[in-house]
Design an enzyme around this catalytic site. Sequence first.
Site, short mmCIF file in Angstrom:
data_model
loop_
_atom_site.label_atom_id
_atom_site.label_comp_id
_atom_site.label_asym_id
_atom_site.label_seq_id
_atom_site.Cartn_x
_atom_site.Cartn_y
_atom_site.Cartn_z
CG HIS A 191 12.07 -8.54 -9.28
ND1 HIS A 191 11.85 -8.76 -10.61
CD2 HIS A 191 12.65 -7.33 -9.17
CE1 HIS A 191 12.25 -7.69 -11.28
NE2 HIS A 191 12.74 -6.81 -10.44
NE ARG A 298 14.16 -3.58 -8.05
CZ ARG A 298 15.45 -3.80 -7.74
NH1 ARG A 298 15.86 -3.70 -6.51
NH2 ARG A 298 16.31 -4.14 -8.69
NE ARG A 334 11.63 0.55 -10.82
CZ ARG A 334 12.21 -0.64 -10.91
NH1 ARG A 334 13.26 -0.80 -11.71
NH2 ARG A 334 11.79 -1.66 -10.21
CD GLU A 433 14.46 -1.15 -16.72
OE1 GLU A 433 14.95 -1.95 -15.91
OE2 GLU A 433 13.42 -0.53 -16.49
CG ASN A 456 19.06 -6.38 -12.16
OD1 ASN A 456 20.27 -6.53 -12.11
ND2 ASN A 456 18.36 -5.91 -11.15
CG ASP A 457 14.57 -5.70 -16.76
OD1 ASP A 457 14.24 -6.89 -16.91
OD2 ASP A 457 14.00 -4.93 -15.97
NE ARG A 467 15.45 -9.45 -13.55
CZ ARG A 467 15.18 -8.20 -13.19
NH1 ARG A 467 14.80 -7.32 -14.11
NH2 ARG A 467 15.30 -7.80 -11.97
CB CYS A 504 19.94 1.21 -9.96
SG CYS A 504 18.75 1.14 -11.30
#
Length: 584
Positions: A191, A298, A334, A433, A456-457, A467, A504
């Site tokens: 992040h 987010r 989200r 995810e 990403n996840d 990650r 996304c």
Amino acid sequence: MEIKKGIAVSPGLAIAPALVLDAQEFRITQRRVNPSDVPHELELLQKAIVGSIGEINLLRAQVAQKHGEETARIFDFHLGILNDPLVRSRMEQALAEQNFSAAYAVSMEMRRHVRDFLEINDQYFSERVKDVYDVERRLLRHLVGGRKEGLSRLKSEAIVVAHDLTPSQTASLDRTHVLAFATDAGGLTGHTAIVARALGIPAVVGLNDITADASPGDIIVVDGNRGVVILDPDEHTLEEVRQQQEEHIRVVQNLSEFRSLPTITRDDYRVNLLGNIEFPNEVTECIANGAEGIGLYRTEFLYLSREREPTEEEHYEAYVNVLEMAGERPVIIRTLDLGADKFTQARTREPERNPFLGCRSIRFCLRHLNIFKRQLRAILRASVKGNPSIMFPLITQLTELRQAKMILHDVMEDLEEEGIKFRRDIPIGVMIETPAAAIKAATLGREVDFFSIGTNDLIQYTLAVDRGNERVASLYTSTDPAVLRLIRHVIRQANRLKIGVSLCGEMAGQPEYALLLMGMGLKKFSMNHRAIPEIKQIIRSTTIEQAKNVARQAMRLETDWQILNYLLEETRKVLPGFSCSSGH
Ligand code: PEP
Ligand code: MG
């Protein structure tokens, strides 16, 4: 001059003096004092050394009493450094001859020690590096502990060099003065990297030991396009970097012509490009870069700017703000994705041993109903101001989705009883995810209006690769056939069920994947707004038939490298000047 290779996470180039943070984030800038102040600085240094020795002796005695003399010996190494006449005289010389501040002299000497130890290339000495840092911190605490300064108030331009930065530290960097950052730790989709891209700060992470190699105050170069940091660059290199800076600005400017053009292929196939945001004020930049809406907000970043929980009103204000700025455009809000590397660990009394597999995201919300309901109320109240959807993160089980929806309906009933208006038909979606969610897409899809694939996840959980961990960064690959099959499966299921599907994760904004994803049937891409013009350029330069063909061929290949190389080749056919800059 020394060149260090890391992971390119945020594009752009910068040249500035290094601001090296130690593990406790003391800022030790190169500072000189007036010659008349040297005796005072010498006195401060002396006091810091004596104070540190006193503390260590005390600690040593306590440990010896509790755990025995053998264990207590670890402190002898610390005492050895502090009592070493050579170490002391070198620090004193730096003060007397170069008029450096005591803090800078300490920092310089300890870093020299670290470099010497690392050069010996022996495990014993490598392990002692931590002890040297410990001594440095102790001395600095005496010298500057009382005036620790924030990174948000710098006076001159700098490149921040740190072991790691949290997403919140990154977000609060003073953009006018911090030109770039470089860290020992981190990965492409951590992040911190995501925030750096959102803010447009050039960054290279995963450099392993940049904090030991960079000396505070020395000029360094951060090349966020190639993932390179240059220490102590010579004049010729600096000239080259300046030219590359100009070239980078030219490329970004040329791409800006795509902002307002429609996102259609040469054969009129329409694709939607949306923006990812962490902060409400990013909406304007998303729209300016051509986003047709917000595909991922987010919201957990609301926790960034405050030490306490945001109130319902603070949530509400942020959502109204975003919706009003977006106007008619869709906005996917989200719900809180707290946990793992986002905030809650630092705030819990007992951090989890394995937070990425722990109580994060929807699991956290389902166990903290007050927090969850407060957010849902705020979203629903704001819903009449625009065109929002609600999306639940990290759903792995159908029961979690059903529980989350049940709580949402409870909140709707409360609002109804209170006579507060909201959009009852607000679309509900889930993030896909984890492999579990991807494989169960057909089941989950029957109970939602849309999916958003969080690669990403999804990549980290499919390949069992953290990650944000630089040590396994080479194993974190978007083109692993297992990852691609899961993505394709989710897109197919969504299309079969006729529900929406977007992607996304960071992959959506990486040009080399655009043809593949489009060819798999993806029509909605949500990304960091800075990536939109280039993705649009690719889409406008191809046909859907060509993209389908690329996807078919790529899925026949066996390894991640074959697939990546093939995609790079195909992307270059579409965009002859394309050079990949996303961490490969
Ligand atoms: C993802 O996992 O791909 C995603 C978009 O969510 P985040 O990066 O916030 O975990
Ligand atoms: Mg995620």
